[in-house]
Enzyme design. Sequence first.
Site, short mmCIF file in Angstrom:
data_model
loop_
_atom_site.label_atom_id
_atom_site.label_comp_id
_atom_site.label_asym_id
_atom_site.label_seq_id
_atom_site.Cartn_x
_atom_site.Cartn_y
_atom_site.Cartn_z
N ASP A 10 0.84 -1.20 0.00
CA ASP A 10 0.00 0.00 0.00
C ASP A 10 0.88 1.25 0.00
OD1 ASP A 10 -2.42 -1.45 -0.03
OD2 ASP A 10 -2.28 -1.77 2.13
N LYS A 32 0.64 -7.76 -3.09
CA LYS A 32 -0.68 -7.26 -3.52
C LYS A 32 -0.52 -5.82 -3.98
CE LYS A 32 -4.14 -5.88 -0.57
NZ LYS A 32 -4.96 -4.73 -0.93
N ASP A 59 -5.45 -6.18 -6.85
CA ASP A 59 -6.67 -6.00 -6.04
C ASP A 59 -7.41 -4.75 -6.51
OD1 ASP A 59 -8.50 -5.94 -3.94
OD2 ASP A 59 -7.05 -5.19 -2.48
N LYS A 61 -10.87 -4.92 -7.45
CA LYS A 61 -12.29 -5.07 -7.07
C LYS A 61 -13.27 -4.55 -8.11
CE LYS A 61 -11.36 -4.67 -2.07
NZ LYS A 61 -9.97 -4.22 -2.02
N LEU A 62 -13.27 -5.17 -9.28
CA LEU A 62 -14.15 -4.70 -10.36
C LEU A 62 -15.64 -4.92 -10.02
CD1 LEU A 62 -11.35 -4.87 -11.80
CD2 LEU A 62 -12.61 -5.35 -13.88
N ASP A 64 -19.17 -3.74 -12.32
CA ASP A 64 -19.84 -2.94 -13.36
C ASP A 64 -20.74 -3.89 -14.14
OD1 ASP A 64 -20.43 -0.93 -15.34
OD2 ASP A 64 -18.51 0.00 -14.91
N ASN A 67 -20.65 -6.76 -19.52
CA ASN A 67 -19.87 -6.50 -20.73
C ASN A 67 -18.64 -5.65 -20.43
OD1 ASN A 67 -19.53 -6.60 -23.63
ND2 ASN A 67 -20.04 -4.41 -23.60
N THR A 119 -15.57 -5.57 4.82
CA THR A 119 -15.61 -5.60 6.29
C THR A 119 -15.93 -4.23 6.87
OG1 THR A 119 -13.21 -5.47 6.19
CG2 THR A 119 -14.15 -7.61 6.69
N ARG A 181 -2.39 -9.98 12.37
CA ARG A 181 -1.45 -9.24 13.23
C ARG A 181 -0.62 -10.22 14.04
NH1 ARG A 181 -2.53 -5.98 10.18
NH2 ARG A 181 -3.33 -3.88 10.46
N ARG A 211 0.76 -3.45 7.08
CA ARG A 211 1.61 -2.71 8.03
C ARG A 211 2.48 -3.53 8.98
NH1 ARG A 211 -3.48 0.81 9.33
NH2 ARG A 211 -4.32 -1.22 8.71
O1 C5P Z 1 -1.90 -2.98 6.88
P1 C5P Z 1 -2.90 -4.10 6.93
O2 C5P Z 1 -2.27 -5.43 7.31
O3 C5P Z 1 -4.10 -3.77 7.79
O4 C5P Z 1 -3.37 -4.24 5.42
C1 C5P Z 1 -4.37 -5.12 5.03
C2 C5P Z 1 -4.62 -5.02 3.56
O5 C5P Z 1 -5.77 -5.78 3.25
C3 C5P Z 1 -4.90 -3.60 3.05
O6 C5P Z 1 -4.40 -3.51 1.72
C4 C5P Z 1 -6.40 -3.52 3.08
O7 C5P Z 1 -6.92 -2.60 2.14
C5 C5P Z 1 -6.79 -4.94 2.71
N1 C5P Z 1 -8.11 -5.36 3.15
C6 C5P Z 1 -8.52 -5.35 4.48
N2 C5P Z 1 -9.78 -5.76 4.82
C7 C5P Z 1 -10.62 -6.19 3.89
C8 C5P Z 1 -10.23 -6.22 2.55
C9 C5P Z 1 -8.96 -5.79 2.21
O8 C5P Z 1 -7.75 -4.97 5.34
N3 C5P Z 1 -11.80 -6.63 4.25
#
Ligand code: C5P
Length: 233
Positions: A10, A32, A59, A61-62, A64, A67, A119, A181, A211
Site C-alpha cells: 500500500d 498485492k 486488487d 475489485k471490479l 460494473d 460486458n 468488512t 497481526r 503494516r
Molecule cells: O496494513 P494491513 O495489514 O491492515 O493491510 C491489510 C490489507 O488488506 C490492506 O491492503 C487492506 O486494504 C486490505 N483489506 C482489508 N480488509 C478487507 C479487505 C482488504 O484490510 N476486508
Amino acid sequence: MNRDVIIACDFASREATLAFLDKFTDVKPFVKIGMELYYAEGPEIVREIKKRGHKIFLDLKLHDIPNTVKKAMSVLRNLDVDVTNLHAAGTTAMMKAAIEGLTREDGTRPLLIAVTQLTSTDQEAMEKDLLIKEPIDEVVMHYAETAKNAGLDGVVCSPLEAGKVHARCGEKFLTVTPGVRFADGDVGDQKRVMTPAAAREIGSDLIVVGRPITAAEDPVAAYKRCVREFVGE
Ligand code: C5P
C-alpha cells in the site's frame, strides 16, 4: 494454491514500492497491488514487479455491467498477474463474464476471487443503505457460494470466516484473508484480527499482511517471521 503470505504494497508511488521491494534480496514475496498504486502508476508498475519475479495479486475489485467487466478483464489478463478480484455483488452474470474476459486464448487465466461484503459494511449499513435484511454472516456465505457456482476460485474474507467458507464451499475454494497481526503487534485500525498461526489453524490459504511488515523496523525479518508462523517453514 499453496499456503503463502501476500504483502499488501500500500504505497503511493513506484519509488516507494521499489525501495521497499529492494530490501528483499534472498526471497521474492507474493505482493498485492491495490487501487492506490495502480491508479498512480498504471499497468507499468505491475509489469515491472512481475519482471522482478514476484507473484502478484492485483486488487482492483471490479464491479460494473457484465460486458464492461469482461472487457476490462480481457485487458488485465495480459498483465500476467496470478490473482485478481471483483465484487460478488455484481451478480453471477458479471462473474461469469469476468471469467470469460480473463481467460486467455490458450485456456489459462489468473485466479479470480470475489469480495463478499466489505468488512467496513456492518449489519446496520447493510440494512439501511442496501436494504439487505439477512444476517451479515449469512450474506457473506451466500455471496461465497454464488461466486463458487459462477466458477470463481475463492473469496477475500476475514480469517474468522475462513473455516466456515471452506465448510460451505469446499476445501479447494480459496480463502484470502487480511486482518492479520502478530501476537505482540499493533492492531491499528483493524477491528477483528488473528495471528498468522491462528489463521493457519482456521484454514486460511493466503494471508494479506500490510503494516505489520511494511511498517516494521526490519520488514524482511517481519516477513520471514510471518511465513514461519503461517506456512511453517
Ligand atoms: O496494513 P494491513 O495489514 O491492515 O493491510 C491489510 C490489507 O488488506 C490492506 O491492503 C487492506 O486494504 C486490505 N483489506 C482489508 N480488509 C478487507 C479487505 C482488504 O484490510 N476486508
